[in-house]
Design a protein around this motif. Structure first.
Motif, PDB file in Angstrom:
ATOM      1  N   ASP A  87       0.868  -1.341   0.145  1.00 37.77           N
ATOM      2  CA  ASP A  87      -0.091  -0.083   0.014  1.00 37.77           C
ATOM      3  C   ASP A  87       0.857   0.986  -0.148  1.00 37.77           C
ATOM      4  OD1 ASP A  87      -1.920   2.137   0.309  1.00 37.77           O
ATOM      5  OD2 ASP A  87      -2.670   1.432   1.829  1.00 37.77           O
ATOM      6  N   PRO A  88       1.065   2.083  -0.843  1.00 39.20           N
ATOM      7  CA  PRO A  88       1.555   3.161  -1.111  1.00 39.20           C
ATOM      8  C   PRO A  88       1.581   4.418  -0.250  1.00 39.20           C
ATOM      9  CG  PRO A  88       0.072   3.580  -2.790  1.00 39.20           C
ATOM     10  CD  PRO A  88       0.111   1.861  -2.550  1.00 39.20           C
ATOM     11  N   ASP A  89       0.420   4.271   0.383  1.00 38.19           N
ATOM     12  CA  ASP A  89      -0.439   5.491   1.322  1.00 38.19           C
ATOM     13  C   ASP A  89       0.761   4.834   2.460  1.00 38.19           C
ATOM     14  OD1 ASP A  89      -0.954   6.401  -0.686  1.00 38.19           O
ATOM     15  OD2 ASP A  89      -2.850   6.041  -0.768  1.00 38.19           O
ATOM     16  N   ALA A  90       0.313   3.780   2.995  1.00 39.80           N
ATOM     17  CA  ALA A  90       0.549   3.322   3.982  1.00 39.80           C
ATOM     18  C   ALA A  90       1.788   3.346   5.090  1.00 39.80           C
ATOM     19  CB  ALA A  90       0.111   2.171   4.504  1.00 39.80           C
ATOM     20  N   VAL A  91       1.601   3.613   5.452  1.00 39.65           N
ATOM     21  CA  VAL A  91       3.752   3.737   6.695  1.00 39.65           C
ATOM     22  C   VAL A  91       4.024   2.923   6.675  1.00 39.65           C
ATOM     23  CG1 VAL A  91       5.098   4.633   8.203  1.00 39.65           C
ATOM     24  CG2 VAL A  91       2.819   6.037   7.752  1.00 39.65           C
ATOM     25  N   PRO A  92       4.945   1.834   6.368  1.00 41.82           N
ATOM     26  CA  PRO A  92       5.747   1.132   6.023  1.00 41.82           C
ATOM     27  C   PRO A  92       6.474   0.797   7.493  1.00 41.82           C
ATOM     28  CG  PRO A  92       6.191   1.297   4.192  1.00 41.82           C
ATOM     29  CD  PRO A  92       6.086   3.165   5.178  1.00 41.82           C
ATOM     30  N   PHE A  93       5.996  -0.428   8.344  1.00 42.38           N
ATOM     31  CA  PHE A  93       6.454  -0.520   9.294  1.00 42.38           C
ATOM     32  C   PHE A  93       7.470  -1.811   9.795  1.00 42.38           C
ATOM     33  CE2 PHE A  93       2.741  -1.996  10.046  1.00 42.38           C
ATOM     34  CZ  PHE A  93       2.367  -3.547  10.391  1.00 42.38           C
ATOM     35  N   TYR A  94       7.879  -2.092  10.699  1.00 43.39           N
ATOM     36  CA  TYR A  94       8.991  -3.183  11.092  1.00 43.39           C
ATOM     37  C   TYR A  94       8.484  -3.543  12.536  1.00 43.39           C
ATOM     38  CZ  TYR A  94      10.369  -2.173   6.760  1.00 43.39           C
ATOM     39  OH  TYR A  94      10.852  -1.617   5.242  1.00 43.39           O
ATOM     40  N   VAL A  95       8.471  -5.013  12.275  1.00 38.74           N
ATOM     41  CA  VAL A  95       8.506  -5.733  14.065  1.00 38.74           C
ATOM     42  C   VAL A  95       9.487  -6.278  14.311  1.00 38.74           C
ATOM     43  CG1 VAL A  95       7.379  -7.533  15.835  1.00 38.74           C
ATOM     44  CG2 VAL A  95       6.169  -5.955  14.016  1.00 38.74           C
ATOM     45  N   ASP A  96      10.862  -6.270  15.765  1.00 34.37           N
ATOM     46  CA  ASP A  96      11.578  -6.392  15.282  1.00 34.37           C
ATOM     47  C   ASP A  96      11.640  -7.293  15.932  1.00 34.37           C
ATOM     48  OD1 ASP A  96      13.339  -4.745  12.962  1.00 34.37           O
ATOM     49  OD2 ASP A  96      12.968  -3.128  14.621  1.00 34.37           O
ATOM     50  N   LYS A  97      11.399  -7.201  17.215  1.00 40.94           N
ATOM     51  CA  LYS A  97      11.166  -8.202  18.690  1.00 40.94           C
ATOM     52  C   LYS A  97      10.391  -8.736  18.723  1.00 40.94           C
ATOM     53  CE  LYS A  97      15.310  -5.905  20.775  1.00 40.94           C
ATOM     54  NZ  LYS A  97      15.912  -5.388  21.818  1.00 40.94           N
ATOM     55  N   LEU A  98       9.898  -9.869  18.356  1.00 43.90           N
ATOM     56  CA  LEU A  98       8.142 -10.659  18.985  1.00 43.90           C
ATOM     57  C   LEU A  98       8.075 -10.847  20.170  1.00 43.90           C
ATOM     58  CD1 LEU A  98       5.903 -10.012  17.537  1.00 43.90           C
ATOM     59  CD2 LEU A  98       5.972 -12.415  16.296  1.00 43.90           C
ATOM     60  N   ASN A  99       9.010 -10.895  21.290  1.00 46.00           N
ATOM     61  CA  ASN A  99       8.832 -12.035  22.469  1.00 46.00           C
ATOM     62  C   ASN A  99       7.530 -12.070  22.880  1.00 46.00           C
ATOM     63  OD1 ASN A  99      11.493 -11.793  21.862  1.00 46.00           O
ATOM     64  ND2 ASN A  99      11.550  -9.950  23.109  1.00 46.00           N
ATOM     65  N   THR A 100       6.264 -12.533  21.740  1.00 46.75           N
ATOM     66  CA  THR A 100       5.182 -12.882  22.485  1.00 46.75           C
ATOM     67  C   THR A 100       4.309 -13.684  21.647  1.00 46.75           C
ATOM     68  OG1 THR A 100       2.909 -11.689  23.479  1.00 46.75           O
ATOM     69  CG2 THR A 100       3.775 -10.781  21.520  1.00 46.75           C
ATOM     70  N   GLY A 101       3.361 -14.733  22.128  1.00 48.32           N
ATOM     71  CA  GLY A 101       2.358 -15.236  21.229  1.00 48.32           C
ATOM     72  C   GLY A 101       3.292 -16.488  21.645  1.00 48.32           C
ATOM     73  N   PHE A 102       3.455 -17.358  22.081  1.00 46.83           N
ATOM     74  CA  PHE A 102       4.207 -18.903  22.594  1.00 46.83           C
ATOM     75  C   PHE A 102       2.753 -19.437  23.036  1.00 46.83           C
ATOM     76  CE2 PHE A 102       5.516 -21.972  25.596  1.00 46.83           C
ATOM     77  CZ  PHE A 102       5.952 -23.522  23.369  1.00 46.83           C
ATOM     78  N   LEU A 103       2.295 -18.760  24.044  1.00 43.93           N
ATOM     79  CA  LEU A 103       1.241 -19.293  25.042  1.00 43.93           C
ATOM     80  C   LEU A 103      -0.192 -17.389  24.693  1.00 43.93           C
ATOM     81  CD1 LEU A 103       2.913 -20.405  28.719  1.00 43.93           C
ATOM     82  CD2 LEU A 103       2.179 -21.615  26.075  1.00 43.93           C
ATOM     83  N   ALA A 104       0.218 -16.768  24.719  1.00 43.05           N
ATOM     84  CA  ALA A 104      -0.988 -16.225  24.779  1.00 43.05           C
ATOM     85  C   ALA A 104       0.113 -14.575  24.286  1.00 43.05           C
ATOM     86  CB  ALA A 104      -1.706 -15.474  25.614  1.00 43.05           C
ATOM     87  N   TRP A 105      -0.830 -13.684  23.568  1.00 46.07           N
ATOM     88  CA  TRP A 105      -0.294 -12.231  23.485  1.00 46.07           C
ATOM     89  C   TRP A 105      -0.889 -11.344  23.695  1.00 46.07           C
ATOM     90  CZ3 TRP A 105       1.626 -12.248  18.586  1.00 46.07           C
ATOM     91  CH2 TRP A 105       2.036 -13.131  17.260  1.00 46.07           C
ATOM     92  N   THR A 106       0.379 -11.056  23.721  1.00 44.20           N
ATOM     93  CA  THR A 106       0.352  -8.931  24.884  1.00 44.20           C
ATOM     94  C   THR A 106      -0.464  -7.898  24.061  1.00 44.20           C
ATOM     95  OG1 THR A 106       1.944  -8.336  23.380  1.00 44.20           O
ATOM     96  CG2 THR A 106       2.587  -9.287  25.697  1.00 44.20           C
ATOM     97  N   PRO A 107      -1.400  -6.991  24.533  1.00 48.28           N
ATOM     98  CA  PRO A 107      -2.326  -6.346  24.171  1.00 48.28           C
ATOM     99  C   PRO A 107      -2.245  -5.402  22.389  1.00 48.28           C
ATOM    100  CG  PRO A 107      -2.147  -5.721  26.401  1.00 48.28           C
ATOM    101  CD  PRO A 107      -1.046  -6.706  25.986  1.00 48.28           C
ATOM    102  N   VAL A 108      -0.892  -5.842  23.099  1.00 49.99           N
ATOM    103  CA  VAL A 108      -0.317  -4.797  21.747  1.00 49.99           C
ATOM    104  C   VAL A 108       1.953  -5.002  21.394  1.00 49.99           C
ATOM    105  CG1 VAL A 108      -1.494  -2.278  21.978  1.00 49.99           C
ATOM    106  CG2 VAL A 108       0.994  -2.637  23.309  1.00 49.99           C
ATOM    107  N   VAL A 109       1.916  -5.017  20.290  1.00 51.65           N
ATOM    108  CA  VAL A 109       3.433  -5.308  20.150  1.00 51.65           C
ATOM    109  C   VAL A 109       4.090  -4.010  19.280  1.00 51.65           C
ATOM    110  CG1 VAL A 109       4.343  -6.356  18.458  1.00 51.65           C
ATOM    111  CG2 VAL A 109       2.953  -7.641  19.519  1.00 51.65           C
ATOM    112  N   LYS A 110       5.044  -4.487  19.788  1.00 55.08           N
ATOM    113  CA  LYS A 110       6.491  -2.629  19.817  1.00 55.08           C
ATOM    114  C   LYS A 110       6.930  -3.106  17.596  1.00 55.08           C
ATOM    115  CE  LYS A 110       9.622  -2.362  21.485  1.00 55.08           C
ATOM    116  NZ  LYS A 110      10.745  -2.140  23.049  1.00 55.08           N
ATOM    117  N   ALA A 111       6.420  -1.387  17.683  1.00 57.90           N
ATOM    118  CA  ALA A 111       7.391  -1.758  15.809  1.00 57.90           C
ATOM    119  C   ALA A 111       7.568  -0.459  15.962  1.00 57.90           C
ATOM    120  CB  ALA A 111       5.843  -1.948  15.368  1.00 57.90           C
ATOM    121  N   TYR A 112       8.930  -0.077  14.249  1.00 59.25           N
ATOM    122  CA  TYR A 112       8.935   0.905  14.028  1.00 59.25           C
ATOM    123  C   TYR A 112       8.981   1.069  12.604  1.00 59.25           C
ATOM    124  CZ  TYR A 112      11.944   0.223  18.543  1.00 59.25           C
ATOM    125  OH  TYR A 112      12.744   0.437  19.212  1.00 59.25           O
ATOM    126  N   GLN A 113       8.302   2.367  12.780  1.00 60.52           N
ATOM    127  CA  GLN A 113       8.172   2.742  11.704  1.00 60.52           C
ATOM    128  C   GLN A 113       9.740   3.061  10.518  1.00 60.52           C
ATOM    129  OE1 GLN A 113       5.638   7.028  11.978  1.00 60.52           O
ATOM    130  NE2 GLN A 113       3.962   5.790  12.180  1.00 60.52           N
TER     131      GLN A 113
END
Length: 1651
Positions: free
Chosen positions: A1142-1168
């Motif tokens: 999507d050219p209009d969306a700002v790309p973001f990257y999730v570098d450290k995905l330290n969740t999701g093994f048993l359950a997920w945190t409410p939010v995940v940190k990402a960087y534009q």
């Protein structure tokens, strides 16, 4: 926690904080008051101590508010001193102080050592010892957990560029959490779980398990125990095991009371049947006993932990597994089931059936019985190994915890419900269960194991003496009568010492008193200088016994109280209960029990031997003294450490023994010692004989002084008259033989004068005359130091407060004629504290006058002579030096003997070393003014003034001497010792010490100053003091002015440590480090690199942080950071794999995905994504000058060329292998982040040829550079969103995977790089994982061993990464834990079909195997080795449970591989895999499946070799999982075993039917002649019966069951039968004889205890 949020009270006594009106405090104070009332002087009242506490706490609160941490630590030390007084703290005040210290521990930026001291104080305030009851209830204190979690997170996962290896606060904060978790509200448990569970991943499990175990409160266990046990079952980790064992032990103890908020009691204690089975299984595994022929490690958990995340391994914790296991078992015991009858039996596996009931009516105790039975053979001394310590420590903690619980339940305040309390039947069954292993282990070869076993024996002897003491006495007599087996003797003596109270006291065990004298007589040979350990044990036993009794002959008493005197029995009632009946633990069938009257008669008659025993003992000790080595050495010791230990133990023995002698025996001993002392003078026993005389003088000082004094004085005068001690010496030396008599009599005199106080006044003039003569005449070092000790002894005796009587009875009772006629019925009596009458020596006025006379006539003249010598200090000869030492030493001895002669008042300090500009005088620490029995306390008393004047004069003379000797003689400086005693003395001394480091100072003086400054305390203070910090560092640097490179190196290291994150660096500092970054000196260059990383990181932090709090708590955020909400986990995972379209969306990257093994945190940190154009980040303005200074050096055109040349140097550690150094990576990342495109233009030209030519990169992958490139790719891909590195990932995936090529290295490097994709880029790789799994399995037939290894590692990696039992929400996870038997989805074998196809093909390939020597090229061998390596690698990882579905389907073929003798490699790997498989602990749901797999393989195989390999493996697996094996599996196992013994019709399982079956079969089978066709079958049948009988006999090696003796008759009938029957019988008999003989060495035949 922020400084603004600290809840520091205005005063700790707000709202009545110091009010003592609390029942617990009142009870504690009443107990303390009992002891205070026993002192001979007035102590501080409770109100006075509370006032001091208020003063201390107020100063601590002020320091906390003013953030004066240095001063706060000093007041913290004062509070520790106050706590040592043991005065109770009011509950509210304790709670407020605990809350204050809790919040202090959370402050950021504080030195770790200070945080550690605060955490220690928090622990002291909340609980004294780990196993003690907490001092505050949860209702009295509530602590918040989130601030601690907030502070802990930055320590658990520090920023890599900011990590300081020397700062490990993680363990301190986890300790704070463990201490405080009792006070976290129960309502916070769901919040904790919602925080912790989503953060659990395969990478963080070893970090989050310690966090959960430390934080989770004791309440709300129903919420988190399912998670605990599911994680425990699924992960193979010793760390997880240890943490959860400790947690479960604490929970078991905590919830025994059943109060509100406690866990509900379930099947066994608070545990469900499934949980209890797992706990008991872990208990067996923790014993680490070897099974089978392999004696190594029994688990792969430790190997798995070694490959864990290094950050997680920074968490260190001291575990006491034995203690945790004991708590789990003991605190789960209660009467929860029918009691198994005495005639009841268990099946052949030791597994009880519910119909038979349970031992003692307790399921937990029944499990303990099975556990002990299964490990009983490992307690035997002949079966010694590394497991012995674990086993003995376990039984020791079991007995200790059981005693603690039993005693607690006897208290009226016990909160445990009656229905959950221990019962006599449980107590008896508990002791019976542990009795045999304890009696075996007490003879262990390991001294620690033996000590543990003896400790357990002592506890059991107090619980059930009737069950323990008879067996112990049998072993005692046999052990003491054999003189050539030292180990048995020492073990028996130590055990008897531990069980002394049951032996002595008829109220504890009736029947032991008559054994005392015979045992004491037997232990006399144990006093042997050639065997110090035996002597120590003999002394310990004598002390343990005689301290409870009076040693006197009762057999000569013709009258006295009746033997059944009721009044005496009432007085002997220790616990306030009626004990007139025989103790409940006594069984008439086990030993002969006489009536109380008969036992007392025997005890009284036995006392006739006391006189002979005492005389023999003293003569034995005197003989030992004669054989001592000569005294000598710097400390004038006798021999080495063991000889000194022997003398110390004998002194203690004689001290207690003499105190408890009757008057006739004391007179007898005194005369014996006097005769010896006046007719001998042994140079090697001077000190020892003096100690013996001191033991006598302690009892009757007047009598001893009157006996020895005239003789000693006359002898000393005579020796001095004839020149004794006339040779001048000032250093320690061997005594001159002619001085021996002098030293001998001086030692006797010192011994006589150790006690008595007023008794010395009678000889006052004689002492003054004698001491004056000794001071004047003794010129040798040993002579005048002996005189000094005599002076100190006299002064301490007359001027100190000390107890006189330490007997086991009060003096009035001891001297009572009625007591003396029947003291045997009082042996072992114990007093309540308030009933003890302590007799004290308190100095009287006459004794004080005697002290003053010594000061006037001894100390003052000696000081006169010292002062006269000081006038010519620079001109001394040897005589003057000797006179100075020998006259000063008596004065020093005078004051060392008067520690409490007067109480000092406030001092007028001329130089208080007080900073008026920065310090508040009221906050300066003042010492606690406590009453400690000072003789003179009134400053207006002339005696007080006189003593002060003498002491002041002594101090002035010492000062004059130190000045004179320092100037003229360059004497040794002891300033480091002085500093530790005087407040702020370090501040006073530092200017002189730092001045001594200036240029031009004499080298020796500078060296001395550096030595003092090396003291850790002095250095810490100098760095903490704002005034001296800079001076201290400058002075140290100036010491290096002659070596400029060392100056630069030290300066750079100092500056590195002084860089602060909250202060911008100066341009000069930045330029200095950047310039040094290209220094040719490696250490200096490395320091500069660290400094650049630190400076740039701090600039980034200050730029991103919005407050000081964010700076210190690492809660700053990049402006490019965004939080992505997790609403659809599956959709989110899919989304982060797709490239941005999507050219209009700002790309973001999730570098450290330290969740999701048993359950997920409410939010995940990402960087534009950063867009094109100017930088999105502008660094803080305050740091721009420093950045500009760095820029000027970095962009000079030469910097990177020089840097690249230096970084290209080979590693010093291993020059043959290139490694990517993390510090170099951090440096380059730091510079590029700071200057971005400015420096990239200089760097890219050097990198572009490599980056644009992928073939060139691949060509550079050589054996010596592969590790370097592997690290480089790992750095690029690890913890990075795969979409950042798609070109690299695509290039790596495009590399051809060849498994049958010509070059093993070419194939290996591709597989190694591919493994990086699996490990680092899983979200991107996951959709392709099944495809590659099929590829690897399809190419398992590679002919290269190296490639097979890489395939195995990639298979393991894919299976592990695919295991993600991710749930959409925590609620869904909780539901799965409650309803599913496999909530973590361990049994989901995704690739079962692929492995099944291989398992199906393996039998076919086995038939197609090539003949040797081409057998290794067979498809069967190549695929089999790959499968075996896959299983082996996975078994040594953290998740072997995932492999069990695949293992089971391959198991039959693995067993067949083990019989292939033509392939050593296949046979070796299959045997190794079978052993590892048997050593693993599968999830409980797999135990039956795996066992059935083994059984099916055995039953379906026609090969005896397969059965021979499978049976030992099945044995090990059965033992390791003994507690988890269902009864049905046991039945099937017995069927298979009997089938292997050629018996196809056995249906019954218990031992008795098996015995009958084997006996019937043996007697019914007749061997026909050898030529008869039926002979082979008859031989096999008879041999199977004999094998069965031998197995039953060997199944109980250390006890003889009631059904066993008749079996020996059956074996005897067939002892001459043909081979192999006769061979089997002889082997069984040989083993039985060996065990019996080893038992006879440690026991009597009655050791064979019917069970």
């Amino acid at each position: 926690m922020s400084l603004q949020d600290m809840s520091v009270p205005d005063s700790p006594i707000d709202s009545g904080g110091m009010s003592p009106r609390h029942p617990a405090v009142d009870k504690q104070f009443a107990t303390l008051q009992t002891y205070l009332n026993s002192l001979p002087y007035q102590c501080e009242s409770y109100d006075e101590m509370l006032a001091q506490l208020e003063h201390i706490a107020g100063k601590i609160a002020i320091c906390a508010k003013s953030r004066n941490w240095l001063t706060l630590t000093t007041w913290d030390g004062v509070l520790q001193c106050w706590l040592l007084m043991r005065y109770p703290i009011p509950k509210l005040a304790r709670a407020k102080l605990a809350r204050l210290y809790y919040e202090l521990c959370l402050l950021p930026g504080i030195e770790p050592r200070v945080i550690r001291s605060w955490s220690d104080m928090l622990s002291r305030l909340l609980t004294s010892k780990p196993d003690q009851r907490p001092k505050l209830e949860p209702s009295e204190l509530e602590l918040p957990w989130k601030p601690l979690w907030r502070a802990l997170q930055k320590e658990l996962w520090p920023k890599r560029r900011l990590q300081n290896p020397s700062r490990n606060v993680v363990n301190v904060l986890l300790f704070v959490a463990a201490v405080s978790k009792r006070y976290y509200p129960a309502s916070d448990t769901p919040d904790m779980l919602s925080t912790f569970i989503p953060m659990i991943t395969q990478d963080t499990i070893l970090t989050m398990v310690p966090v959960m175990a430390s934080f989770l409160p004791f309440t709300g266990t129903e919420l988190y125990l399912p998670t605990v046990f599911n994680l425990w079952k699924s992960f193979n980790s010793s760390i997880v095991n240890d943490w959860f064992l400790e947690l479960c032990g604490d929970l078991a103890e905590e919830h025994i009371t059943g109060q509100a908020g406690s866990a509900e009691w379930r099947d066994v204690g608070i545990w469900s049947e499934e949980q209890w089975t797992l706990l008991v299984g872990r208990t067996l595994g923790a014993m680490n006993v070897p099974v089978g022929s392999v004696r190594g490690a029994s688990t792969t958990a430790s190997a798995a932990d070694q490959n864990a995340d290094k950050q997680a391994l920074r968490i260190k914790h001291s575990f006491n597994k034995s203690n945790s296991l004991a708590k789990i078992i003991v605190y789960s015991m209660c009467l929860d089931s029918p009691i198994r009858g005495e005639s009841g039996s268990s099946d052949n596996s030791g597994v009880s059936t519910p119909q038979n009931g349970f031992i003692g009516g307790s399921r937990a105790l029944d499990s303990l019985d099975k556990l002990i039975t299964s490990t009983e053979s490992y307690f035997h001394p002949s079966n010694h190994g590394h497991w012995t310590l674990s086993l003995t420590s376990f039984i020791h903690r079991l007995s200790a915890e059981f005693c603690k619980r039993w005693k607690e339940e006897q208290q009226p305040s016990c909160k445990i419900p009656v229905t959950r309390r221990l019962t006599p039947s449980i107590r008896r069954a508990f002791v019976t269960t542990l009795r045999t292993p304890v009696l075996l282990a007490m003879f262990s070869k390991d001294p620690f194991s033996s000590t543990f076993a003896q400790g357990a024996l002592r506890a059991m002897a107090l619980l059930e003496p009737g069950l323990v003491m008879p067996d112990l006495l049998e072993r005692a007599y046999s052990g003491l009568e054999v003189v050539n087996e030292t180990h048995r003797t020492t073990a028996v003596l130590s055990a008897l010492a531990g069980a002394a109270l049951p032996l002595v006291s008829e109220k504890v065990w009736l029947g032991g008193q008559k054994h005392i004298v015979p045992l004491l007589e037997l232990c006399i040979p144990g006093i042997d200088l050639n065997d110090p350990m035996k002597t120590l044990c003999a002394s310990l036993f004598i002390v343990s016994v005689v301290q409870h009794m009076k040693i006197g002959d009762l057999s000569i008493q013709q009258g006295g109280v009746p033997l059944s005197d009721a009044q005496a029995e009432e007085m002997m009632d220790i616990n306030g209960h009626d004990h007139s009946q025989i103790p409940s633990g006594t069984d008439v069938g086990e030993t002969v029990i006489l009536s109380r009257e008969e036992e007392r008669t025997l005890a009284r008659d036995s006392t006739a031997g006391f006189a002979d025993w005492v005389v023999s003992l003293f003569r034995r000790i005197l003989a030992l003294y004669e054989n001592l080595p000569e005294e000598g050495g710097k400390k004038n010791t006798t021999g080495g450490k063991m000889e000194e230990a022997v003398l110390k133990s004998l002194k203690g023995t004689l001290d207690i023994l003499c105190l408890h002698l009757s008057d006739p025996l004391f007179d007898l001993v005194l005369q014996l010692v006097y005769d010896y002392g006046t007719t001998n003078a042994k140079s090697n026993a001077v000190r020892a004989f003096g100690q013996l005389v001191a033991c006598l003088a302690r009892v009757k000082p007047e009598q001893v002084i009157a006996k020895f004094l005239p003789y000693c004085i006359s002898q000393i005068k005579e020796e001095l008259k004839h020149g004794a001690s006339s040779v001048r010496t000032t250093s320690t030396h061997t005594a001159i033989p002619s001085d021996t008599t002098l030293h001998w009599n001086m030692a006797i005199l010192r011994g006589c004068l150790g006690y008595g106080g007023a008794a010395l006044l009678k000889y006052r003039e004689q002492f003054i005359e004698l001491v004056s003569l000794l001071v004047d005449k003794t010129k040798s070092e040993r002579g005048y130091t002996g005189t000094g000790r005599l002076i100190s002894r006299i002064l301490h005796t007359v001027a100190s407060v000390y107890p006189i009587n330490t007997r086991f009875m009060n003096t009035d009772k001891w001297d009572d004629p009625e007591f003396n006629r029947s003291h045997n019925i009082y042996w072992g009596s114990l007093y309540e504290a308030e009933d003890v009458k302590i007799e004290w020596h308190v100095p009287c006025p006459e004794e004080i006058d005697f002290v003053l006379e010594i000061l006037d006539k001894i100390a003052s003249p000696a000081l006169d002579k010292v002062e006269s010598l000081l006038t010519s200090a620079g001109k001394w000869d040897n005589v003057d030096r000797n006179d100075f030492c020998r006259y000063l030493h008596p004065v020093r001895s005078v004051w060392s003997g008067l520690p409490t002669i007067y109480r000092e008042g406030p001092q007028d300090v001329k130089n208080p070393c007080f900073y008026e500009e920065s310090e508040v005088e009221a906050l300066l620490v003042t010492p606690l003014a406590l009453k400690a029995g000072f003789v003179l306390e009134d400053p207006s008393d002339p005696r007080y003034q006189k003593v002060v004047a003498h002491r002041l004069r002594f101090g002035n003379v010492i000062h004059r001497a130190s000045v004179a000797l320092q100037q003229n003689l360059a004497g040794e400086d002891h300033i480091d010792a002085v500093i530790s005693y005087f407040l702020r003395s370090t501040r006073f001394c530092l200017p002189m010490l730092l001045g001594a480091l200036a240029k031009g100072t004499e080298p020796d003086r500078m060296k001395g100053a550096l030595y003092i400054l090396w003291n850790k305390g002095i250095t810490s203070y100098a760095l903490a003091d704002a005034k001296f910090r800079g001076q201290f560092l400058d002075a140290l640097l100036e010491c290096q002015h002659q070596e400029k490179w060392r100056y630069i190196q030290m300066a750079s290291q100092m500056l590195l440590n002084l860089i602060r994150r909250d202060s911008p660096p100066s341009p000069a500092l930045a330029r200095f480090f950047v310039t040094l970054s290209t220094s040719p000196h490696r250490t200096t260059r490395s320091t500069a690199h660290q400094a650049i990383v630190k400076i740039t990181s701090h600039i980034k932090i200050r730029t991103y942080a919005k407050s000081t709090e964010e700076i210190w708590l690492d809660e700053w955020h990049s402006p490019l950071k965004i939080d992505l909400p997790i609403q659809d986990p599956s959709g989110f995972a899919e989304g982060i794999r797709k490239p941005f379209t999507d050219p209009d969306a700002v790309p973001f990257y999730v570098d450290k995905l330290n969740t999701g093994f048993l359950a997920w945190t409410p939010v995940v940190k990402a960087y534009q994504q950063v867009g094109h154009g100017p930088s999105a980040i502008t660094w803080e303005a305050a740091s721009q000058p420093a950045l500009q200074a760095m820029r000027e050096v970095v962009l000079d055109g030469k910097f990177f060329g020089q840097l690249i040349d230096l970084l290209g140097e080979e590693s010093n550690k291993n020059p043959s292998t290139l490694k990517l150094r993390p510090e170099n990576v951090n440096l380059m990342k730091s510079l590029t982040k700071m200057f971005e495109h400015e420096i990239l233009e200089d760097i890219f030209p050097a990198l572009e040829p490599v980056l644009t030519d992928s073939d060139r990169v691949y060509a550079h992958l050589k054996p010596d550079t592969l590790g370097f490139w592997e690290d480089a790719f790992n750095e690029l891909l690890s913890e990075r969103d795969s979409r950042r590195s798609l070109p690299i990932i695509d290039w790596l995936l495009a590399l051809p995977l060849d498994f049958q090529g010509d070059s093993a290295f070419a194939m290996s490097k591709t597989l190694i790089l591919f493994n990086l994709i699996v490990d680092c880029c899983w979200p991107y790789f996951e959709p392709m994982s099944d495809q590659y799994m099929a590829v690897f399995l399809a190419n398992a037939n590679t002919g290269y061993a190296e490639i097979r290894s890489h395939i195995a590692h990639n298979l393991v990696a894919i299976v592990n990464e695919q295991w993600r039992p991710s749930y959409s929400s925590l609620e869904a996870y909780y539901v799965a834990c409650a309803e599913s038997k496999d909530p973590l989805r361990v049994r989901n074998a995704k690739h079962f079909e692929l492995v099944s196809q291989i398992a199906t093909q393996l039998p076919i390939w086995r038939q197609e195997r090539l003949p040797p020597p081409r057998v290794s090229q067979s498809q069967y061998d190549k695929v089999g080795l790959t499968m075996l390596q896959w299983i082996w690698t996975a078994s040594h990882g953290a998740y072997p449970a995932l492999m069990f579905p695949y293992i089971l389907i391959l198991l039959p073929e693995i067993l067949r591989m083990s019989e292939l003798n033509d392939s050593s490699e296949l046979q070796k790997y299959s045997a190794a895999v079978l052993y590892v498989l048997s050593a693993l602990t599968p999830p409980p749901s797999y135990v039956e499946v795996v066992a059935d797999g083994f059984l099916a393989a055995i039953q379906s195989s026609d090969s005896w070799r397969v059965r021979l390999k499978a049976l030992p493996t099945l044995l090990v697996f059965f033992y390791r999982n003994l507690m988890n094996i269902p009864n049905g599996v046991v039945s099937r196992m017995m069927d298979v075993l009997l089938e292997c013994l050629s018996d196809e019709n056995v249906e019954r399982q218990s031992i008795i039917p098996l015995r009958d079956r084997f006996v019937k079969l043996a007697r019914s089978t007749k061997l026909p002649p050898r030529r008869d066709p039926a002979y082979p079958q008859a031989l096999r049948t008879l041999h199977s019966a004999i094998l069965g009988i031998c197995a039953l006999i060997e199944s109980f090696p250390y006890s003889v069951e009631a059904w066993l003796p008749p079996l020996t008759d059956v074996l005897a009938e067939h002892a001459t039968d043909p081979i192999p029957i006769s061979t089997t019988i002889r082997k069984c008999a040989s083993e039985f004889k060996k065990v019996n003989r080893s038992l006879e060495m440690i026991s009597t035949p009655s050791n064979f205890i019917p069970r």
